[in-house]
Design a protein around this motif. Structure first.
Motif, PDB file in Angstrom:
ATOM      1  N   CYS A  39      38.746  90.300 -55.156  1.00 54.23           N
ATOM      2  CA  CYS A  39      39.027  89.643 -53.878  1.00 54.23           C
ATOM      3  C   CYS A  39      40.164  90.309 -53.117  1.00 54.23           C
ATOM      4  CB  CYS A  39      39.398  88.181 -54.118  1.00 54.23           C
ATOM      5  SG  CYS A  39      41.043  87.951 -54.858  1.00 54.23           S
ATOM      6  N   SER A 344      39.104  87.773 -42.646  1.00 52.37           N
ATOM      7  CA  SER A 344      37.877  88.530 -42.916  1.00 52.37           C
ATOM      8  C   SER A 344      36.691  88.124 -42.063  1.00 52.37           C
ATOM      9  CB  SER A 344      37.496  88.382 -44.396  1.00 52.37           C
ATOM     10  OG  SER A 344      38.551  88.820 -45.240  1.00 52.37           O
ATOM     11  N   SER A 359      40.574  84.629 -45.964  1.00 57.89           N
ATOM     12  CA  SER A 359      39.914  84.555 -47.259  1.00 57.89           C
ATOM     13  C   SER A 359      40.841  84.274 -48.435  1.00 57.89           C
ATOM     14  CB  SER A 359      39.124  85.844 -47.514  1.00 57.89           C
ATOM     15  OG  SER A 359      39.965  86.972 -47.536  1.00 57.89           O
ATOM     16  N   SER A 362      41.736  80.831 -48.928  1.00 56.83           N
ATOM     17  CA  SER A 362      40.563  79.949 -48.917  1.00 56.83           C
ATOM     18  C   SER A 362      40.658  78.973 -47.745  1.00 56.83           C
ATOM     19  CB  SER A 362      40.443  79.199 -50.247  1.00 56.83           C
ATOM     20  OG  SER A 362      40.240  80.105 -51.310  1.00 56.83           O
ATOM     21  N   HIS A 403      37.492  81.472 -51.069  1.00 56.58           N
ATOM     22  CA  HIS A 403      37.429  82.830 -50.531  1.00 56.58           C
ATOM     23  C   HIS A 403      36.316  83.002 -49.494  1.00 56.58           C
ATOM     24  CE1 HIS A 403      38.923  86.964 -50.865  1.00 56.58           C
ATOM     25  NE2 HIS A 403      37.680  87.364 -50.702  1.00 56.58           N
ATOM     26  N   LEU A 405      34.413  84.400 -46.184  1.00 57.22           N
ATOM     27  CA  LEU A 405      34.455  85.685 -45.494  1.00 57.22           C
ATOM     28  C   LEU A 405      33.875  85.651 -44.083  1.00 57.22           C
ATOM     29  CD1 LEU A 405      33.441  88.244 -48.293  1.00 57.22           C
ATOM     30  CD2 LEU A 405      35.722  87.784 -47.378  1.00 57.22           C
TER      31      LEU A 405
END
Length: 610
Positions: A39, A344, A359, A362, A403, A405
């Motif tokens: 990540c 992201s 990301s 979160s 996470h 994106l």
């Protein structure tokens, strides 16, 4: 005192042809351990930094990646295997889901690099990125020393290449709609762009040779392209190209002319930005641009590598910092004060707000150009660098992501979220501030695009695009998580924090224009840190931690970010001359701590560059 390197222990080995490795087998080689997690954009930078060293010292150096996960998804064996392929890791990798080897080497940060000499002793441990020069000097010294005493063994290493995959797309990243009903997708691991028909399978054309590189023209080269944005017609006519491409590993923005597929580099030099640039300042070098969007008359760039948002004007070719300090974290406020963490994904709603998939925290953030009240940057969903999960509910207090994106704006003005490591598409409703789940059981969705009643989802780890009907949603609570790492016991009260930093051979800290270092300290929860928070020059600071006996928190996460600039010796008496090149070294730590009376009242973190 020399320390014997602990044995390498984990779940399994990758890139070894199915064989387990031990340090005894590697005796006689210089071993470089790279503690990483997929990540982490800084870890991805280090993978690229190490490639020239691996080639240069191919007969004496064995690099071993130790994959030590941060997120729950990163402990999934299939996800680790996919990441090793996705990022072209061409050395053995130890899968360490329980952090056994991480703990044995007392690693504290992603990435951490450890050098082991041919006799099996640890001779260097470095945190962060930007250490290629210092590593090269150290390896040269080890080659000379152990070559002379006969303990260096030359020859091939234990790397065994896995079978080549065969799919039409390989880890696609982002997608946009083009005029005429086709779609343009970044075929990231193939280093190409692909125009697809409405069935999301039939290829109209491929743009790019498929070879990793930075080359303009009708047969261009990309390096892991990600985000895409189509320019307004009038802007495209003036600029001479139609689509801006975030060419992530090339640290560049590329301009694509749809008529003939010609590509030009419109921002970035191909070199990664290493210095800290503040809001409002233009820059020529970029750092891992991951997504792009058209907002407020300009292209906005999610600059994942520097934890910032930038703007780019296609009419002038100027790129400028828009928001973020380069400190990695979750902090709202004015553009020059806000913290991001690997932004992201980008989307713009009908009211003119910019939505950001942040990301590493979160989180989903929102940015407004000129707020009448409140902060320009605010958090809709997300709680911090080390809090994540799969939970619907009120945001930001209850709902959790893992996470994300990508983001997109749904027809009702709510936000669709590519919740990548949860394998889901989530929905955030700004009016009710509620998060629900729209779709599950997807394979690392990295982007979402609204097309009428459907979402087009880039299912990156399944190497395809799929249509998902937009449903009413269903509530999910699969639990909350925190990063699994050993806690550090510290004493309540005064804590002496020191950052150990040694410039590489041939460089020194240049203080002619002031202190070239910066130290930022924060905590989660904030009450953990009673004194010493904030940003100031220096590599040492006295902090005051809470006292659990007096009602303060007994544990939490101490967040430390440091930056230091070292310059080459090219002046008189070994000092930096006027034209000396300077280098920026930066690292962020999130250290789980437990406050225990009688525990150490000193914390030393290592940012050694040699």
């Amino acid at each position: 005192m020399r320390v014997r390197a602990p044995e390498l222990r984990g779940r399994r080995w990758l890139n070894t042809g199915g064989e387990d490795l031990s340090l005894a087998q590697l005796r006689g080689k210089i071993v470089l351990l790279d503690f990483w997690t997929f990540c982490c954009v800084n870890c991805l930078h280090v993978l690229d930094e190490l490639r020239p060293l691996e080639e240069r010292f191919a007969d004496v150096l064995v690099t071993v990646g130790v994959h030590s996960p941060k997120f729950v998804h990163e402990a999934d064996p299939a996800a680790v295997e996919a990441a090793v392929e996705r990022y072209a890791v061409h050395h053995p990798v130890l899968d360490d889901p329980d952090l056994a080897t991480w703990d044995a080497y007392a690693a504290r940060a992603w990435p951490t690099l450890v050098v082991i000499d041919p006799r099996g002793y640890v001779v260097g441990q470095l945190a962060g990125e930007g250490h290629a020069h210092g590593l090269g000097v150290l390896i040269e010294q080890l080659v000379a020393t152990h070559g002379a005493d006969g303990t260096l063994h030359r020859g091939d290493g234990p790397y065994v290449a896995p079978p080549e995959p065969d799919t039409a797309l390989r880890f696609p990243g982002k997608v946009i709609a083009l005029p005429g009903g086709t779609f343009l997708v970044s075929d990231t691991a193939h280093h190409q762009l692909v125009e697809l028909d409405a069935d999301l399978v039939t290829e109209r054309r491929r743009i790019g040779s498929g070879e990793r590189g930075l080359l303009d023209g009708p047969d261009p080269r990309f390096s892991e392209p990600q985000g895409l944005v189509a320019l307004p017609a009038d802007v495209a006519a003036e600029a001479g190209y139609d689509v801006v491409v975030a060419d992530s590993v090339n640290h560049a923005l590329r301009g694509l002319r749809l008529a003939d597929g010609n590509v030009t580099t419109v921002a970035g030099t191909g070199e990664q930005l290493r210095e800290r640039i503040e809001v409002g300042t233009p820059g020529t070098e970029l750092s891992t641009p991951w997504d792009v969007a058209w907002w407020d008359g300009r292209v906005v760039v999610a600059m994942a590598g520097s934890h910032q948002l930038w703007s780019f004007d296609p009419r002038t070719g100027v790129a400028t910092v828009l928001a973020g300090t380069t400190n990695e974290g979750l902090r709202d406020g004015a553009p020059g004060e806000a913290f991001f963490a690997q932004p992201s994904g980008l989307a713009v709603d009908g009211a003119g707000a910019l939505w950001v998939a942040d990301s590493e925290t979160s989180a989903v953030r929102s940015v407004v150009a000129a707020p009448l009240v409140g902060a320009a940057v605010s958090t809709a969903v997300g709680q911090g660098l080390f809090d994540f999960g799969f939970r619907d509910g009120a945001a930001p207090a209850e709902a959790l992501l893992q996470h994300p994106l990508g983001v997109a704006v749904l027809p009702d003005g709510s936000i669709a979220i590519a919740d990548t490591y949860n394998g889901a598409v989530r929905r955030y409703a700004p009016e009710s501030r509620e998060v629900t789940t729209l779709a599950r059981d997807l394979h690392e969705p990295s982007d979402v695009l609204v097309e009428g009643p459907d979402l087009i989802v880039v299912e990156s780890a399944a190497h395809r695009l799929v249509r998902v009907p937009i449903p009413a949603g269903a509530r999910v609570d699969a639990g909350a998580h925190r990063v699994r790492r050993s806690r550090t016991d510290l004493s309540p009260g005064v804590l002496d924090l020191t950052i150990s930093f040694t410039p590489p051979t041939g460089q020194h800290l240049d203080d002619r224009f002031g202190d070239p270092t910066s130290l930022t300290v924060a905590a989660s929860p904030p009450e953990l840190l009673q004194d010493g928070a904030g940003t100031a020059p220096g590599l040492a600071r006295s902090l005051r931690l809470a006292d659990p006996v007096a009602g303060g928190p007994a544990e939490g996460v101490l967040q430390v970010s440091v930056a230091a600039a070292a310059c080459d010796h090219d002046g008189e008496d070994g000092e930096a001359g006027i034209f000396a090149a300077c280098h920026r070294y930066q690292q962020d730590w999130g250290i789980p701590v437990r406050l225990v009376p009688g525990a150490p009242a000193e914390l030393v973190l290592d940012l050694r560059a040699v």
